[in-house]
Enzyme design. Structure first.
Site, PDB file in Angstrom:
ATOM      1  N   CYS A 112       0.838  -1.203   0.000  1.00 14.38           N
ATOM      2  CA  CYS A 112       0.000   0.000   0.000  1.00 14.38           C
ATOM      3  C   CYS A 112       0.871   1.251   0.000  1.00 14.38           C
ATOM      4  O   CYS A 112       0.619   2.196  -0.753  1.00 14.38           O
ATOM      5  CB  CYS A 112      -0.930  -0.016   1.207  1.00 14.38           C
ATOM      6  N   CYS A 208      -6.326  -2.982   7.168  1.00 12.56           N
ATOM      7  CA  CYS A 208      -7.595  -2.265   7.025  1.00 12.56           C
ATOM      8  C   CYS A 208      -8.713  -3.094   6.399  1.00 12.56           C
ATOM      9  O   CYS A 208      -9.879  -2.912   6.717  1.00 12.56           O
ATOM     10  CB  CYS A 208      -7.385  -0.973   6.241  1.00 12.56           C
TER      11      CYS A 208
END
Length: 383
Positions: A112, A208
């Protein structure tokens, strides 16, 4: 907050802050705003907003987007939410699922940072005419003789340099990390001083998009029908039990195997995705002193010569660095290298990262592709 290294006044300097809705990025925005910089807050929506609303304890959820907006409003700075859902799915989530099915233990937060945040978001910041992109990561950026360098955070318990090894030199030149020289306790105190709405918000714990830390459930949902059961075997191939998919296991795992060893505890030694087998053995069988690395990224000197380059190498995020030497696998290919460890290590898992340090400075790192044991005698002595 240390100087950010600009050659113009703060009022003439525009900084985009990646605001996740947490305490760290919120304090980053507040510090920069207080120092007189022109601050623009940007929050990324990385996955389905409906699902995000139900997620708690992780970054980039629906509540976090709301919190980031509240912080920006309290500071009086512009705030934008960008929909990066499709980019995040392609660059992070899909690879996460495939990596687990291939018998690896991935680190999606690195991907990410490497792609969505430090590539796509950085480009957006540049398009907005920003002089820098600032984040709430606990890592230090220092100016060296050859340009910007990455160093471990002053607060070692919060250091996030392991997760940022894939940051390129060009990205590091544009990035700023205002919290790198602060302990977490001071960050919390600053949140109180700024009266930020998130001052008492707990830190995010989970990946997440992984509810309650259930990686296997996410992989099964993303790749329905691809998870196959198989055998748990010992080093000689003797069947000891059955499993419901190699995605439930990682190299070095001891608990949850559902089997017992007559001569002591058993550990996952390797995963064989082709045969759907989980191979287990005693701890001694985990010993590895050669680590093959792919996609190496360099932020410092590059190894040269037959002797290699001495480094301290971190093989897991929670592990302290150990001594070793890095050798390039080929003179023309700087993206592949080998790490020869001074002493055997245990539970080194493909899919994790090998990050190279010299003292506090990050020299680079890459993804662990495979491992071997070169010095069998040394492993016996340690065991």
């Amino acid at each position: 907050m240390k100087t950010l290294g600009f050659d113009k006044a703060p009022g003439d300097t525009r900084i985009v802050v990646a605001m996740s809705g947490g305490v760290d990025s919120s304090v980053t925005a507040a510090l920069l705003h207080e120092a007189g910089y022109e601050v623009i807050g940007i929050t990324l929506q990385l996955y389905d907003h409906g699902m995000a609303v139900e997620r708690k304890g992780a970054c980039c959820a629906g509540q976090d987007i709301y919190d980031a907006r509240q912080v920006a409003d309290s500071l009086g700075i512009p705030h934008y939410v960008l929909d990066y859902e499709s980019r995040f799915r392609q660059s992070v989530i899909d690879e996460f699922a495939d990596s687990y099915l291939n018998g690896e233990t991935p680190i999606p937060c690195v991907r990410c940072n490497q792609t969505v945040k430090f590539r796509d978001l950085l480009q957006t910041a540049s398009d907005l005419g920003a002089d820098a992109l600032a984040t709430g990561h606990y890592v230090q950026r220092k100016e060296g003789d050859g340009g910007a360098e990455m160093h471990r955070a002053v607060d070692r318990s919060r250091d996030q340099s392991y997760f940022l090894f894939a940051t390129t030199q060009e990205q590091l030149d544009f990035l700023r990390f205002p919290l790198g020289d602060l302990p977490k306790s001071e960050t919390r105190a600053l949140a109180e001083r700024f009266s930020l709405p998130v001052a008492e918000k707990p830190d995010s714990q989970d990946i997440c998009f992984v509810p309650n830390g259930s990686y296997a459930r996410v992989v099964e949902k993303l790749r329905p029908g691809s998870v196959e059961s198989g055998e748990i075997v010992d080093l000689d191939g003797q069947v000891l039990g059955q499993h419901n998919g190699i995605i439930h296991y990682t190299v070095g795992q001891r608990r949850g195997l559902g089997i017992g060893g007559a001569e002591g505890p058993l550990y996952v030694v390797r995963l064989e995705p082709e045969t759907h087998r989980v191979v287990v053995g005693p701890k001694a069988a985990l010993a590895r002193d050669l680590v093959r690395v792919r996609e190496a990224n360099w932020l410092g000197p590059i190894p040269s010569g037959n002797e290699g380059m001495p480094v301290e190498v971190k093989l897991r995020s929670a592990q302290e660095p150990v001594q070793g030497r890095v050798h390039l696998s080929g003179t023309e290919d700087k993206a592949r290298c080998e790490v020869w460890l001074d002493s055997p290590q245990y539970g080194v898992s493909p899919g994790q990262a090998a990050v190279f340090y010299r003292g506090d400075r990050v020299l680079g790192g890459g993804w662990i592709d495979a491992t071997e044991l070169r010095n069998v005698e040394a492993a016996r002595q340690v065991a």
